[in-house]
Design a protein around this motif. Structure first.
Motif: not given
Length: 363
Positions: A103-111, A120-126, A132-137
């Motif tokens: 879902f990363m690119d779609s999130t960035i495009n709409v933002a 907040g996008h889970c597990s991405g890097f953009k 923001s991005t968020y994930f767990g170790k």
């Protein structure tokens, strides 16, 4: 005619100016308890007994805080995601969490089109000013699960049903293998890729392939309990993922590395309400409560509980570094020298398997 054209151009210029002003003003629009509406975009069903159900626990935590929420489930990782995000915004959401890597690119495009909405996008890097991005170790919890598997196996062959050959999965496999090796250096981890997050049939087939090779414990990076069911059918053991699932395969289930997504989402929303929110890259582990290992079942060998507890404490206080050298790759090449610890960035971008992992990472 020239006069009409000039008037039209002036109107267009004024409209553009107003839009620009509105966008600039929207960046500072305060989010309050009275106007906040939080939307979630899910790749699966909230009743999948796996990844999406775990994600939905964070939405329910917001509901418990008295915050209005909405969600879209079973959204594919394509243009449908962008439509789902826009639909939520049209419905009044001013905070959006998109919960799958694709879902990363779609999130960035709409933002870009909605600077007043926070994402907040889970597990991405953009990231962006409003993303923001968020994930767990998760590799920390997988290390603990590896201890369980390494002590449980009798054949010294452990199977791992993995989704996609991306860094998220690779570092999890490596963390798990390091846990296995910490208690059983003779054990190996065999990997099968399914190239899907959610497909019970493929996931079960992958597990059966590993079981037929002689693996007697199955771990997974998949969103369903199908690998656990396959293990039970073959008289083997299984480790789940995302949420505890002891009833899915009660004769096989040992434990599960799990997420507590609400740890981030609640903190994120509270920062918005306090007016202190800024875009960030959130990546936390056991010590924050973002990830955990579910309680061990009665099937787990007795010595595992103490070893897991000792390792957990060491990871949380920093005395145990999971990716501290010397570490060799699966070809025997030194990747991390003795006395060196991989950085967060290096772990995040892992593209190689540690020694003791059998499997190919497609290029």
């Amino acid at each position: 005619m020239k006069k009409i054209v000039k008037i039209a151009l002036a109107v267009m210029a004024m409209s553009a100016l107003l839009v620009a002003c509105n966008k600039k003003e929207s960046k500072t629009t305060a989010i309050t308890k009275d106007n906040i509406m939080v939307g979630f975009v899910y790749i699966g069903s909230i009743n999948d007994h796996g990844y999406t159900e775990a994600q939905d626990q964070s939405r329910l935590a917001l509901v418990d805080m008295g915050i209005q929420t909405m969600y879209k489930e079973n959204v594919p990782e394509n243009s449908d995601c962008e439509k789902a995000i826009r639909d939520l915004i049209d419905a009044g959401c001013n905070v959006i969490y998109t919960t799958s890597f694709g879902f990363m690119d779609s999130t960035i495009n709409v933002a870009k089109d909605f600077p007043n909405v926070r994402f907040g996008h889970c597990s991405g890097f953009k990231t962006a000013e409003n993303v923001s991005t968020y994930f767990g170790k998760m590799y920390e919890a997988r290390y603990l699960a590896g201890i369980v598997a390494g002590l449980q196996t009798k054949t010294n062959k452990i199977g791992y049903v993995a989704a996609f050959p991306i860094s998220e999965c690779i570092r999890g496999i490596n963390g798990f293998a390091r846990g296995v090796q910490s208690v059983n250096p003779d054990a190996t981890v065999d990997v099968v890729w399914t190239n899907t997050w959610y497909d019970p049939t493929k996931e079960k087939q992958g597990a059966l392939e590993l079981l037929n090779r002689g693996c007697d414990v199955i771990e997974q990076h998949q969103d369903t309990t199908a690998p656990q069911v396959a293990a039970e059918e073959k008289g083997a053991f299984a480790i789940g993922y995302n949420v505890p699932s002891p009833t899915a395969a009660p004769k096989a289930y040992l434990t599960a590395p799990i997420f507590h997504w609400a740890t981030f989402v609640k903190d994120d929303v509270e920062q918005m309400l306090a007016g202190t929110w800024t875009s960030r890259k959130y990546w936390e582990g056991l010590s924050s409560g973002m990830v955990d290992l579910a309680p061990l079942s009665d099937l787990v060998v007795p010595e595992a509980a103490e070893k897991v507890a000792v390792a957990r404490t060491a990871i949380e206080n920093g005395s145990l570094k999971i990716f501290e050298g010397p570490i060799l790759d699966q070809e025997g090449n030194e990747k991390v020298p003795a006395g060196t610890v991989m950085t967060d960035d290096e772990v995040w971008n892992m593209t190689w398997f540690v020694n003791g992992v059998n499997g190919v990472i497609p290029q």
